[in-house]
Structure formats: structure tokens, C-alpha cells
Scaffold this motif. Structure first.
Motif, PDB file in Angstrom:
ATOM      1  N   THR A  42       0.843  -1.162   0.048  1.00 44.76           N
ATOM      2  CA  THR A  42      -0.044   0.067   0.269  1.00 44.76           C
ATOM      3  C   THR A  42       0.814   1.073  -0.035  1.00 44.76           C
ATOM      4  O   THR A  42       1.845   1.446   0.925  1.00 44.76           O
ATOM      5  CB  THR A  42      -1.158  -0.002   1.215  1.00 44.76           C
ATOM      6  OG1 THR A  42      -1.925   1.023   0.762  1.00 44.76           O
ATOM      7  CG2 THR A  42      -0.439   0.156   2.504  1.00 44.76           C
ATOM      8  N   ASN A  99      -2.982  -2.787  -6.075  1.00 44.73           N
ATOM      9  CA  ASN A  99      -3.723  -1.156  -5.752  1.00 44.73           C
ATOM     10  C   ASN A  99      -4.168  -1.130  -4.482  1.00 44.73           C
ATOM     11  O   ASN A  99      -4.724  -1.886  -3.858  1.00 44.73           O
ATOM     12  CB  ASN A  99      -4.678  -0.999  -7.095  1.00 44.73           C
ATOM     13  CG  ASN A  99      -4.053  -1.080  -8.498  1.00 44.73           C
ATOM     14  OD1 ASN A  99      -3.036  -0.755  -8.386  1.00 44.73           O
ATOM     15  ND2 ASN A  99      -4.761  -1.441  -9.356  1.00 44.73           N
ATOM     16  N   ASP A 100      -4.226   0.100  -4.130  1.00 40.17           N
ATOM     17  CA  ASP A 100      -4.675   0.363  -2.689  1.00 40.17           C
ATOM     18  C   ASP A 100      -6.128   0.153  -2.650  1.00 40.17           C
ATOM     19  O   ASP A 100      -6.740  -0.627  -1.580  1.00 40.17           O
ATOM     20  CB  ASP A 100      -4.504   1.813  -2.209  1.00 40.17           C
ATOM     21  CG  ASP A 100      -3.049   2.112  -2.225  1.00 40.17           C
ATOM     22  OD1 ASP A 100      -2.143   1.372  -1.685  1.00 40.17           O
ATOM     23  OD2 ASP A 100      -2.708   3.214  -2.239  1.00 40.17           O
ATOM     24  N   SER A 101      -6.841   0.201  -3.552  1.00 38.86           N
ATOM     25  CA  SER A 101      -8.381   0.095  -3.531  1.00 38.86           C
ATOM     26  C   SER A 101      -8.809  -1.603  -3.668  1.00 38.86           C
ATOM     27  O   SER A 101      -9.652  -2.158  -3.037  1.00 38.86           O
ATOM     28  CB  SER A 101      -9.100   0.651  -4.977  1.00 38.86           C
ATOM     29  OG  SER A 101      -8.800   0.076  -6.028  1.00 38.86           O
ATOM     30  N   GLU A 102      -7.585  -2.338  -4.381  1.00 42.67           N
ATOM     31  CA  GLU A 102      -7.749  -3.711  -4.340  1.00 42.67           C
ATOM     32  C   GLU A 102      -7.445  -4.237  -2.617  1.00 42.67           C
ATOM     33  O   GLU A 102      -8.118  -5.255  -2.559  1.00 42.67           O
ATOM     34  CB  GLU A 102      -6.807  -4.348  -5.285  1.00 42.67           C
ATOM     35  CG  GLU A 102      -7.109  -4.075  -6.572  1.00 42.67           C
ATOM     36  CD  GLU A 102      -5.968  -4.646  -7.730  1.00 42.67           C
ATOM     37  OE1 GLU A 102      -6.314  -4.836  -8.760  1.00 42.67           O
ATOM     38  OE2 GLU A 102      -4.848  -4.406  -7.139  1.00 42.67           O
ATOM     39  N   MET A 152     -12.527   3.815   2.894  1.00 43.77           N
ATOM     40  CA  MET A 152     -13.010   3.508   1.572  1.00 43.77           C
ATOM     41  C   MET A 152     -13.881   4.672   0.815  1.00 43.77           C
ATOM     42  O   MET A 152     -13.610   5.222  -0.300  1.00 43.77           O
ATOM     43  CB  MET A 152     -13.706   2.182   1.151  1.00 43.77           C
ATOM     44  CG  MET A 152     -12.752   0.886   1.459  1.00 43.77           C
ATOM     45  SD  MET A 152     -13.432  -0.550   1.403  1.00 43.77           S
ATOM     46  CE  MET A 152     -13.938  -0.953  -0.320  1.00 43.77           C
ATOM     47  N   LYS A 155     -11.733   7.929   0.139  1.00 39.13           N
ATOM     48  CA  LYS A 155     -10.620   7.735  -1.026  1.00 39.13           C
ATOM     49  C   LYS A 155     -11.606   7.469  -2.395  1.00 39.13           C
ATOM     50  O   LYS A 155     -10.975   7.340  -3.334  1.00 39.13           O
ATOM     51  CB  LYS A 155      -9.826   6.564  -0.888  1.00 39.13           C
ATOM     52  CG  LYS A 155      -9.010   6.961   0.505  1.00 39.13           C
ATOM     53  CD  LYS A 155      -8.351   7.969   0.437  1.00 39.13           C
ATOM     54  CE  LYS A 155      -7.499   8.187   2.002  1.00 39.13           C
ATOM     55  NZ  LYS A 155      -6.822   9.660   2.265  1.00 39.13           N
ATOM     56  N   TRP A 157     -13.268   4.490  -3.060  1.00 41.07           N
ATOM     57  CA  TRP A 157     -13.073   3.482  -3.508  1.00 41.07           C
ATOM     58  C   TRP A 157     -14.127   2.332  -3.370  1.00 41.07           C
ATOM     59  O   TRP A 157     -14.134   1.282  -3.831  1.00 41.07           O
ATOM     60  CB  TRP A 157     -11.959   2.678  -2.833  1.00 41.07           C
ATOM     61  CG  TRP A 157     -10.545   3.158  -2.937  1.00 41.07           C
ATOM     62  CD1 TRP A 157     -10.118   4.069  -3.798  1.00 41.07           C
ATOM     63  CD2 TRP A 157      -9.652   3.099  -1.835  1.00 41.07           C
ATOM     64  NE1 TRP A 157      -8.918   4.263  -3.668  1.00 41.07           N
ATOM     65  CE2 TRP A 157      -8.257   3.948  -2.498  1.00 41.07           C
ATOM     66  CE3 TRP A 157      -9.464   2.485  -0.570  1.00 41.07           C
ATOM     67  CZ2 TRP A 157      -7.273   4.006  -1.668  1.00 41.07           C
ATOM     68  CZ3 TRP A 157      -8.169   2.741   0.093  1.00 41.07           C
ATOM     69  CH2 TRP A 157      -7.004   3.373  -0.263  1.00 41.07           C
TER      70      TRP A 157
END
Length: 166
Positions: A42, A99-102, A152, A155, A157
């Protein structure tokens, strides 16, 4: 029924409790290593702080509590994968990096499935101390789910399903 008394910690574990405690500990040990890897991947500071808090204050404590209970009752402990070293996110090639969202979605899924497993263990447990322990685990996971949802949303996401308007 002479083995069931008013001291839950002195009651023997039944086979379902043993199996599920052992499986829960095995899974938690794997999740700890997964968290170490995801922390390395991350780049978003809020998510990194969340993951480190989750690692230190939730999964590590759960591991210690369940491990102590299994040791106390003489049950062989499951194997643990080796800890992962700390690396800088820049050292991970872009195509190999989560990825950060993943990462957020993976942790959301881990927390949800953890709560389901806690509910199942609560349902099969005869010993009150197990029911209490896993109720606390479930509550803590729900609190972390809410913290993660807040991150989330902040951001951008969160991917919501289509809205059905007629």
C-alpha cells in the motif's frame, strides 16, 4: 453430563470446537502474513495505518488468545507461514503491486468472512468462554469493517451496485 459444570474453562472441548479453533488459528496465522504483504504494497497512508492497526490490535491478539486456549487444552498447534520482511512500496514493480483499492476490498472480504466464521463458532460452542471470546472477535471485526468503509468512502473506492429507480 458430569463433565459440564459451572467453570467453563474446566469443561473439555468437543470435537467441533477443537476443529474450528484449530482451523480458525490456522487461518488467522495466514491472514497475519497476508497483512504483512499488503502493508508492503500500500502507498496510501490512511490505509497503511488501518492495516497496521488491524495487524497489531486485532489479528495478533486473536492469534494469541486462540493459541493459548489450544495449548492449555493440549491440542497441537497448526503450522505458521514465515513472517514477511518489510519492503518499500517503490521497490515492488508496478505490474506486480496490489492497488490500494484492491487491498481495501480484500481486507473488507477478510473481515466479513471472519465475522461469519465467528458466528458459526458461537453457534456450535457449548463452552461459554468460547462463545464470549468469539463474540468479542466478531464485534471487533465489525468495528474494523466500519473504519475501513469510512476510509474507502473518503478515497472514492466504494463501488456500489446499480441503483434501481422506477
Amino acid at each position: 453430563m458430569g463433565v459440564l459444570n459451572n467453570k467453563a474453562s474446566e469443561e473439555p472441548l468437543h470435537s467441533g470446537e477443537v476443529f474450528n479453533l484449530w482451523s480458525y488459528l490456522y487461518s488467522t496465522k495466514g491472514t497475519l502474513v497476508t497483512l504483512q504483504v499488503l502493508i508492503n504494497h500500500t502507498g496510501e497512508q490512511d490505509l497503511k495505518v488501518f492495516l497496521e492497526d488491524l495487524l497489531e490490535n486485532s489479528f495478533t491478539q486473536e492469534e494469541q488468545q486462540v493459541e493459548a486456549l489450544l495449548k492449555e487444552t493440549g491440542i497441537r498447534l497448526p503450522p505458521a507461514p514465515p513472517d514477511r520482511p518489510n519492503v518499500e512500496v517503490q521497490d515492488i514493480p508496478a505490474g506486480a503491486r496490489f492497488n490500494d483499492s484492491e487491498i481495501a476490498v480484500l481486507m473488507q472480504k477478510e473481515l466479513m468472512t471472519g465475522r461469519l466464521l465467528c458466528s458459526y463458532i458461537i453457534g456450535i460452542a457449548i463452552r461459554e468462554d468460547l462463545r464470549t471470546m468469539f463474540s468479542e472477535f466478531s464485534t471487533q471485526k465489525e468495528e474494523y469493517e466500519l473504519k475501513l468503509l469510512k476510509v474507502m468512502k473518503e478515497k472514492g473506492w466504494v463501488v456500489s451496485p446499480p441503483i434501481n429507480i422506477k
